[in-house]
Design an enzyme around this catalytic site. Structure first.
Site, short mmCIF file in Angstrom:
data_model
loop_
_atom_site.label_atom_id
_atom_site.label_comp_id
_atom_site.label_asym_id
_atom_site.label_seq_id
_atom_site.Cartn_x
_atom_site.Cartn_y
_atom_site.Cartn_z
N ASP A 30 0.95 -0.81 0.11
CA ASP A 30 0.34 0.24 -0.52
C ASP A 30 1.11 0.93 -0.45
O ASP A 30 1.87 2.00 0.23
CB ASP A 30 -1.29 -0.23 1.08
CG ASP A 30 -1.79 1.03 1.16
OD1 ASP A 30 -2.13 1.35 0.08
OD2 ASP A 30 -3.17 0.95 2.10
N HIS A 47 2.39 3.59 -8.82
CA HIS A 47 2.23 2.12 -9.55
C HIS A 47 3.60 1.48 -9.81
O HIS A 47 3.93 0.48 -9.53
CB HIS A 47 0.75 1.68 -10.12
CG HIS A 47 0.01 1.98 -9.15
ND1 HIS A 47 -0.47 1.76 -7.98
CD2 HIS A 47 -0.85 2.74 -9.67
CE1 HIS A 47 -1.35 2.30 -7.30
NE2 HIS A 47 -2.31 3.38 -8.73
N SER A 75 -6.96 -5.33 -6.00
CA SER A 75 -8.70 -6.61 -4.92
C SER A 75 -9.16 -6.31 -5.62
O SER A 75 -10.13 -5.41 -6.48
CB SER A 75 -8.26 -5.63 -3.70
OG SER A 75 -9.10 -4.44 -3.80
N LEU A 141 11.25 -20.84 -5.76
CA LEU A 141 10.64 -19.14 -4.75
C LEU A 141 8.99 -19.45 -5.23
O LEU A 141 8.64 -19.97 -6.79
CB LEU A 141 10.36 -18.34 -5.08
CG LEU A 141 9.36 -16.94 -4.79
CD1 LEU A 141 9.82 -17.80 -2.44
CD2 LEU A 141 10.60 -15.91 -4.92
N GLU A 217 1.31 -14.27 11.66
CA GLU A 217 1.98 -12.91 12.42
C GLU A 217 1.97 -11.17 11.67
O GLU A 217 2.55 -12.15 10.26
CB GLU A 217 3.81 -12.87 12.98
CG GLU A 217 3.57 -14.72 13.83
CD GLU A 217 3.45 -13.91 14.82
OE1 GLU A 217 3.22 -12.82 15.64
OE2 GLU A 217 2.57 -14.98 15.45
C1 FPP Z 1 -1.79 -0.29 -3.07
O1 FPP Z 1 -1.86 1.73 -3.43
C2 FPP Z 1 -1.45 -0.62 -4.67
C3 FPP Z 1 -2.10 -0.90 -5.57
C4 FPP Z 1 -3.87 -0.95 -5.47
C5 FPP Z 1 -1.68 -1.75 -6.88
C6 FPP Z 1 -0.27 -2.91 -6.62
C7 FPP Z 1 0.48 -2.59 -7.93
C8 FPP Z 1 2.15 -2.56 -7.77
C9 FPP Z 1 2.88 -3.26 -6.71
C10 FPP Z 1 2.05 -2.04 -8.88
C11 FPP Z 1 2.58 -3.61 -9.87
C12 FPP Z 1 2.37 -5.19 -9.31
C13 FPP Z 1 3.30 -6.35 -9.63
C14 FPP Z 1 2.34 -8.12 -9.26
C15 FPP Z 1 3.95 -6.35 -11.42
P1 FPP Z 1 -2.73 2.34 -3.38
O2 FPP Z 1 -2.55 2.78 -4.36
O3 FPP Z 1 -4.00 2.12 -2.65
O4 FPP Z 1 -1.65 3.76 -2.53
P2 FPP Z 1 -2.56 4.78 -1.83
O5 FPP Z 1 -2.94 3.79 -0.62
O6 FPP Z 1 -1.62 6.12 -1.03
O7 FPP Z 1 -3.71 5.81 -2.40
#
Ligand code: FPP
Length: 260
Positions: A30, A47, A75, A141, A217
């Site tokens: 996050d 991202h 999600s 892994l 944990e």
């Molecule tokens: C949450 O941060 C993150 C996501 C909803 C997307 C996760 C995606 C990646 C880490 C990029 C690529 C992943 C792969 C597996 C190639 P947020 O956008 O909710 O952040 P915020 O809480 O600061 O708004």
């Protein structure tokens, strides 16, 4: 089942065994959006930076002998984000699938996706299937990517599967216990996560692996996901190594078991 696989071949270790390094690490990544906003850049830039932190985390797990890594990439609820952000994330996923899979395969990583993949474009679904097929024989892994995933949906799907078995006369409802449900949720063939990390400052599980996290944990950090580095991951592992996992037993019982 692959008997050469270190994770799958040792699933039935005593529940109280506590290794220094978590065998299975689960992460809510996050803070990408805030990372970008602090730099006055569009959220997608966060991202992209987050994708780099994913590569670093995979390297870390390979170096430290973590056997399974489960990442919450998207999600079920994230579909509700602005269309532009969802589109950018889809482009990022497809690009990562096109670019990264061969190298991950070369390094012995097995890739799997959990979640409702029918909601993705045909191109992404096809790449997911190819990545899974190409890496299916690997066991160094297990990299599990939760995409369009929700823990409640996961449990509901398990309930549906069991209900179908009951309706077909193959299962007595009285035999539905934790083991039966656990056998039908995602990642049933892996040990449950030992350590859960959430970056970005919030202290929630946010519908991630609800069943599987029962005795995991939990470790939280204010650090935003794109700022994660090996030092921070090591901090989480060090904290984990110092914890006593009791699984509902007493400290004295754990001590006896450890000395046996
Ligand atoms: C949450 O941060 C993150 C996501 C909803 C997307 C996760 C995606 C990646 C880490 C990029 C690529 C992943 C792969 C597996 C190639 P947020 O956008 O909710 O952040 P915020 O809480 O600061 O708004």
């Amino acid at each position: 089942m692959d008997s050469q696989d270190p994770v799958l071949s040792d699933q039935h270790a005593p529940v109280t065994s506590h290794q220094q390094v978590p065998r299975h690490l689960a992460i809510i990544m996050d803070g990408n959006g805030r990372w970008a906003q602090r730099r006055r850049r569009p959220r997608v830039v966060g991202h992209r930076a987050g994708a780099r932190a994913v590569n670093l985390t995979v390297d870390f797990c390979l170096q430290h002998g973590v056997e399974a890594l489960t990442l919450f990439a998207f999600s079920s609820e994230n579909w509700g984000r602005p269309e532009e952000e969802v589109g950018a994330l889809m482009k990022l996923f497809l690009g990562a699938l096109e670019r990264e899979v061969d190298e991950l395969h070369r390094r012995g990583v097995r890739i799997r996706f959990i979640g409702e993949r029918v909601r993705f474009s045909d191109a992404i679904v096809k790449r997911m299937a190819l990545a899974e097929a190409q890496t299916a024989g690997n066991g160094r892994l297990h990299l599990n990517v939760a995409a369009s995933y929700g823990g409640q949906q996961d449990i509901a799907a398990a309930a549906r599967a069991l209900a179908r078995e009951v309706a077909a006369g193959r299962l007595d409802p009285e035999h539905i216990d934790e083991k039966a449900v656990g056998a039908h949720v995602a990642l049933a063939d892996l040990p449950p996560p030992d350590l859960f990390i959430r970056t970005g400052g919030d202290h929630r599980v946010s519908n991630f692996l609800l069943w599987q996290l029962a005795y995991t944990e939990l470790w939280f950090t204010e650090t935003l996901w794109p700022d994660v580095d090996a030092g921070l991951l090591q901090q989480a592992l060090d904290d984990y190594a110092g914890r006593e996992r009791r699984f509902g037993l007493t400290s004295a019982q754990i001590a006896v078991e450890a000395s046996a």
